[in-house]
Write a protein that holds these residues in place. Structure first.
Motif, PDB file in Angstrom:
ATOM      1  N   UNK A 316       0.837  -1.200   0.000  1.00  0.00           N
ATOM      2  CA  UNK A 316       0.000   0.000   0.000  1.00  0.00           C
ATOM      3  C   UNK A 316       0.872   1.250   0.000  1.00  0.00           C
ATOM      4  N   UNK A 317       1.885   1.255   0.853  1.00  0.00           N
ATOM      5  CA  UNK A 317       2.730   2.444   0.936  1.00  0.00           C
ATOM      6  C   UNK A 317       3.458   2.686  -0.394  1.00  0.00           C
ATOM      7  N   UNK A 320       0.795   3.691  -3.274  1.00  0.00           N
ATOM      8  CA  UNK A 320       0.067   4.953  -3.149  1.00  0.00           C
ATOM      9  C   UNK A 320       0.973   6.128  -2.811  1.00  0.00           C
ATOM     10  N   UNK A 321       2.043   5.891  -2.076  1.00  0.00           N
ATOM     11  CA  UNK A 321       2.948   6.995  -1.738  1.00  0.00           C
ATOM     12  C   UNK A 321       4.388   6.595  -2.060  1.00  0.00           C
ATOM     13  N   UNK A 328       4.310  12.276   1.893  1.00  0.00           N
ATOM     14  CA  UNK A 328       2.990  12.772   2.303  1.00  0.00           C
ATOM     15  C   UNK A 328       3.141  14.123   2.979  1.00  0.00           C
ATOM     16  N   UNK A 331       3.863  16.822   0.387  1.00  0.00           N
ATOM     17  CA  UNK A 331       2.730  17.287  -0.421  1.00  0.00           C
ATOM     18  C   UNK A 331       1.767  18.086   0.434  1.00  0.00           C
ATOM     19  N   UNK A 332       1.705  17.768   1.734  1.00  0.00           N
ATOM     20  CA  UNK A 332       0.902  18.579   2.646  1.00  0.00           C
ATOM     21  C   UNK A 332       1.429  20.006   2.680  1.00  0.00           C
ATOM     22  N   UNK A 335       0.757  21.907  -0.540  1.00  0.00           N
ATOM     23  CA  UNK A 335      -0.607  22.416  -0.635  1.00  0.00           C
ATOM     24  C   UNK A 335      -0.737  23.710   0.154  1.00  0.00           C
TER      25      UNK A 335
END
Lengths: 352, 429
Positions: A316-317, A320-321, A328, A331-332, A335
């Motif tokens: 998953x990691x 998706x990332x 993560x 990208x936070x 934004x």
């Protein structure tokens, strides 16, 4: 940037205070994970920053660990031959074991041996411009060579059982909780120091060269730099980190065997950095802690299923990332900056 | 302006929301796990402090079961867990121990030695178990040894091993060398011939076993004509088999472990070497392994153990029947499975005799304790904490079972350091 620095302070403060809020057993686990985090910082330096994928860091970790373990074993044997030598038919302590009776020699060797081996290996390969996947394969071969050697020379290394059953370090009992807490603090301090040093290194001119080598080695060469020197330096440095981590690992876990320097642990080390975000030093640290916590937690609670769950977590990691946990965070931040910029632009429009 | 900003600036992309979710999940998972287990630890510790007899409060007593349920060793170790759980169930069904139910805490050692140390520590410190049943490889035992000694726990180790060890906190219910290898070598010298070819996997047990065999052959008039080690998992034995063909030994003493046996025996058969030409004596092939390798390639070769599924005792008939009923008719029992099962019952007997779960008292009560195990009567040797065991040599049959060729008649006293053998003087001090 100011926020980030506060975050680091908080993080290390939380680690330092861990003995006050974790049970003895959890603390010993965390201490072990911090050793792994030290390795992950080194991996992030060579892989994330310089683009060298080493699948052989288990060897450097193992060498550091064995150096420390030889001292501990001699101290535990109290002047006698170590037990495994006795039943392997060795009558006298081999010459290369003798210096390890002095703890300072052992500690120095735990750092120097991995560094020298890494320098030798990387000089020979990088000088001949062997890189990329070929280097990764070579580093795997080194692992196989060392594991075979350590298993084969049972009378010198303890074979597959490795070195274990230590009693004291500098005369302090390894089983006492106080010693364990001091060792934990020592590990945290080492991690903090290594983290700060690595950050200094990467935020300066050297860091820029390393990133340049990762992105376009030939251009760097045409600009008049010698990439070999930089690559050998950073690779040896990361091996030294792994050696330190190995020595601290043995002190806390009380065990080292060839299994732990093998191919699977070596790849696992790369995974920690990958999950945490290889281009971020803090990401690599968090990755090592999160992956190992997940491993312990899952295997305690689901002894039959934990491998599947851990694998799923990893998939998953990565899917998706791909930039890891640090990605993560970035990208936070991105934004927020975007929002801020939009804010400013609108403000400007308003003024005009 | 303020309103516009709200509408535009902080709008998030769906992909980003995803990642945010993920981060949340992962961090909640990790932190929650860590904090929760820590909190639970603390809560439990407090409880235990209140009732003073930790881990034994109320009407249950916890025991740890620590085998590899994943990784390369899982194939062997899962059966031991099953046997131990069955023994615990039996004891609970007959009213428990000192009027307490036994509650097993199962942990996965994951074929990884530091994990064994970590989980042993967890079982002793966090769960405060009264005893741990676990381990298979010597490396896993060596990893657990300092942990059980420092935490003053009790470990029951159920597999035959290379000896040279005797920890005050471990009971060894499998054979040591003088209950397996040494009598087998003597028997082979008498019945099969003087020339030995030693073949083993490259790790501590085969290397130590072969050192002992070499010393023994030298003293008893045998001869070593070859000695080879292959890495664990090795599968190409053509070179070694041609060497065997060349030197024509009377006996191949086989200490290979795991998958390598499949390759070795198949290639041996393909090379046209039958049990009539060369006897292969194995110390790591039991009924469970025969099932994996295939009885057709193994038939006629020998193995030495303390127990076979065919061992003829009333206790064994009941044991085999129960095991098959519980876990399936296709399952087999073998020496380590029986030793693991026996370990639980021996501990229970010692607890009953001591009237307490306290490690020191259980140890004291265990010394000299006799028990009718499926393999026959066993006795705990108080000095070494090993078992007196009967040695059995068996020939593998086409149905995957053993036909016993010889047994020692009575239980043999354990001698892990081979002190009673003059030729072994140089091996241990």
């Amino acid at each position: 940037m100011v926020n980030k620095r506060w975050g680091y302070w908080l993080f290390f403060a939380a680690l330092f205070l861990a003995p006050f809020y974790l049970t003895e057993f959890r603390l010993s686990l965390l201490g072990k994970f911090l050793c792994f985090a030290i390795v992950a910082v080194g991996i992030s330096l060579i892989w994330g920053y310089t683009g060298i994928l080493s699948l052989g860091h288990g060897v450097y970790f193992g060498l550091g660990a064995y150096c420390m373990a030889m001292y501990l074993k001699l101290e535990a044997s109290r002047g006698h031959l170590p037990d495994f030598m006795e039943w392997s038919g060795v009558r006298e302590l081999p010459w290369f074991w003798k210096p390890f009776a002095h703890p300072m020699v052992a500690i120095a060797a735990a750092i120097a041996l991995p560094t020298l081996l890494a320098a030798l290996l990387s000089y020979l390969t990088f000088k001949n411009r062997i890189k990329g996947v070929y280097f990764s394969l070579l580093s795997q071969a080194v692992v196989v060579v060392f594991v075979t050697l350590f298993i084969g020379k049972q009378e010198w290394t303890g074979g597959t059982n490795g070195l274990t059953n230590f009693s004291t370090v500098f005369g302090f009992s390894l089983s006492s909780p106080l010693t364990q807490i001091v060792l934990y603090w020592l590990t945290t301090a080492c991690l903090a120091l290594i983290f700060v040093a690595a950050r200094r290194l990467t935020s300066g001119r050297l860091g820029k060269v390393l990133i340049a080598i990762r992105d376009a080695e030939n251009r760097v060469r045409f600009l008049g730099f010698n990439p070999t020197v930089y690559k050998v330096f950073v690779y040896s440095l990361s091996a030294a980190f792994a050696g330190v981590a190995g020595a601290l690992f043995v002190l806390q876990v009380g065990l080292i065997s060839p299994e732990m320097m093998g191919i699977i642990p070596s790849i696992e080390m790369v995974l920690w950095a990958a999950v945490g975000g290889r281009q971020s030093l803090m990401g690599a640290i968090i990755g090592a802690i999160v992956m190992n916590t997940a491993k312990s937690f899952l295997s305690e609670n689901y002894p039959d299923l934990w491998l599947l769950l851990l694998g799923a977590l990893f998939v998953v990691v990565v899917l998706l990332v791909p930039k890891g946990l640090a990605g993560i965070y970035e990208s936070l931040v991105a934004v927020r900056i975007k929002a801020k910029r939009g804010h400013e632009r609108e403000a400007r429009v308003d003024v005009s | 302006m303020f309103q516009m900003n709200r509408g535009k600036g902080v709008r998030m992309k769906p992909a980003f929301m995803w990642k945010l979710w993920l981060l949340l999940c992962v961090s909640v998972f990790a932190l929650g796990g860590c904090a929760a287990s820590s909190a639970v630890d603390q809560a439990k510790n407090e409880n235990q402090n209140d009732s003073s007899s930790a881990g034994k409060e109320g009407d249950v007593v916890k025991v740890g079961i620590l085998h590899s349920l994943s990784g390369t060793m899982a194939i062997s170790e899962v059966s031991l867990r099953d046997a131990e759980l069955m023994a615990i169930e039996e004891i609970n069904a007959s009213g428990g121990l000192l009027s307490k139910k036994i509650e097993p805490v199962v942990e996965d050692g994951a074929s990884d030695w530091p994990t064994f140390a970590e989980k042993a520590k967890k079982l002793l410190q966090k769960d405060q178990v009264a005893a741990i049943f676990g381990g298979w490889t010597s490396a896993s035992r060596k990893a657990m040894l300092p942990v059980v000694e420092q935490n003053h726990g009790l470990l029951w180790y159920p597999v035959q091993y290379e000896g040279m060890e005797s920890s005050p906190n471990i009971f060894y219910t499998g054979a040591t060398t003088n209950q397996q290898i040494v009598p087998a070598v003597s028997w082979l010298l008498k019945n099969r011939g003087k020339t030995f070819f030693l073949l083993g996997s490259d790790y501590v047990f085969p290397r130590t076993a072969n050192k002992i065999i070499k010393a023994q052959l030298k003293a008893e008039g045998g001869q070593v004509v070859g000695e080879e080690y292959t890495p664990l998992g090795h599968t190409d034995y053509s070179t070694i088999i041609s060497k065997i063909k060349q030197v024509k030994p009377a006996v191949v003493f086989n200490t290979l472990n795991g998958d390598s046996n499949v390759a070795f025996f198949k290639q041996l058969k393909d090379a046209g070497i039958t049990p009539k030409d060369v006897t292969v004596m194995s110390v790591s092939i039991a009924e469970e392994e025969i099932r994996g390798i295939g009885p057709d390639v193994l038939a006629g070769h020998l193995a030495v153990w303390n127990y076979f599924q065919t061992t003829d005792t009333p206790e064994n008939k009941a044991f085999v029947q129960k095991y098959k009923e519980k876990y399936g008719q296709d399952r087999v029992t073998d020496d380590p499975i029986e030793a693991a099962y026996t370990a639980v019952h021996l501990w229970a007997e010692a607890v009953k005799k001591a009237g307490s779960f306290d490690v020191d008292q259980v140890k004291k009560a265990a010394a000299g304790l006799e028990y009718k195990a499926p393999e026959g009567t066993v006795k705990i040797d108080g000095e070494t904490q090993h078992l007196w065991k009967t040695v059995r040599i068996g020939e593998i049959q086409a149905d995957g079972q053993f036909k016993e060729l010889w047994n020692s008649g009575q239980p043999v006293k354990p001698d892990p350091y081979l002190k009673s053998y003059p030729w072994a003087k140089g091996l241990s001090e």
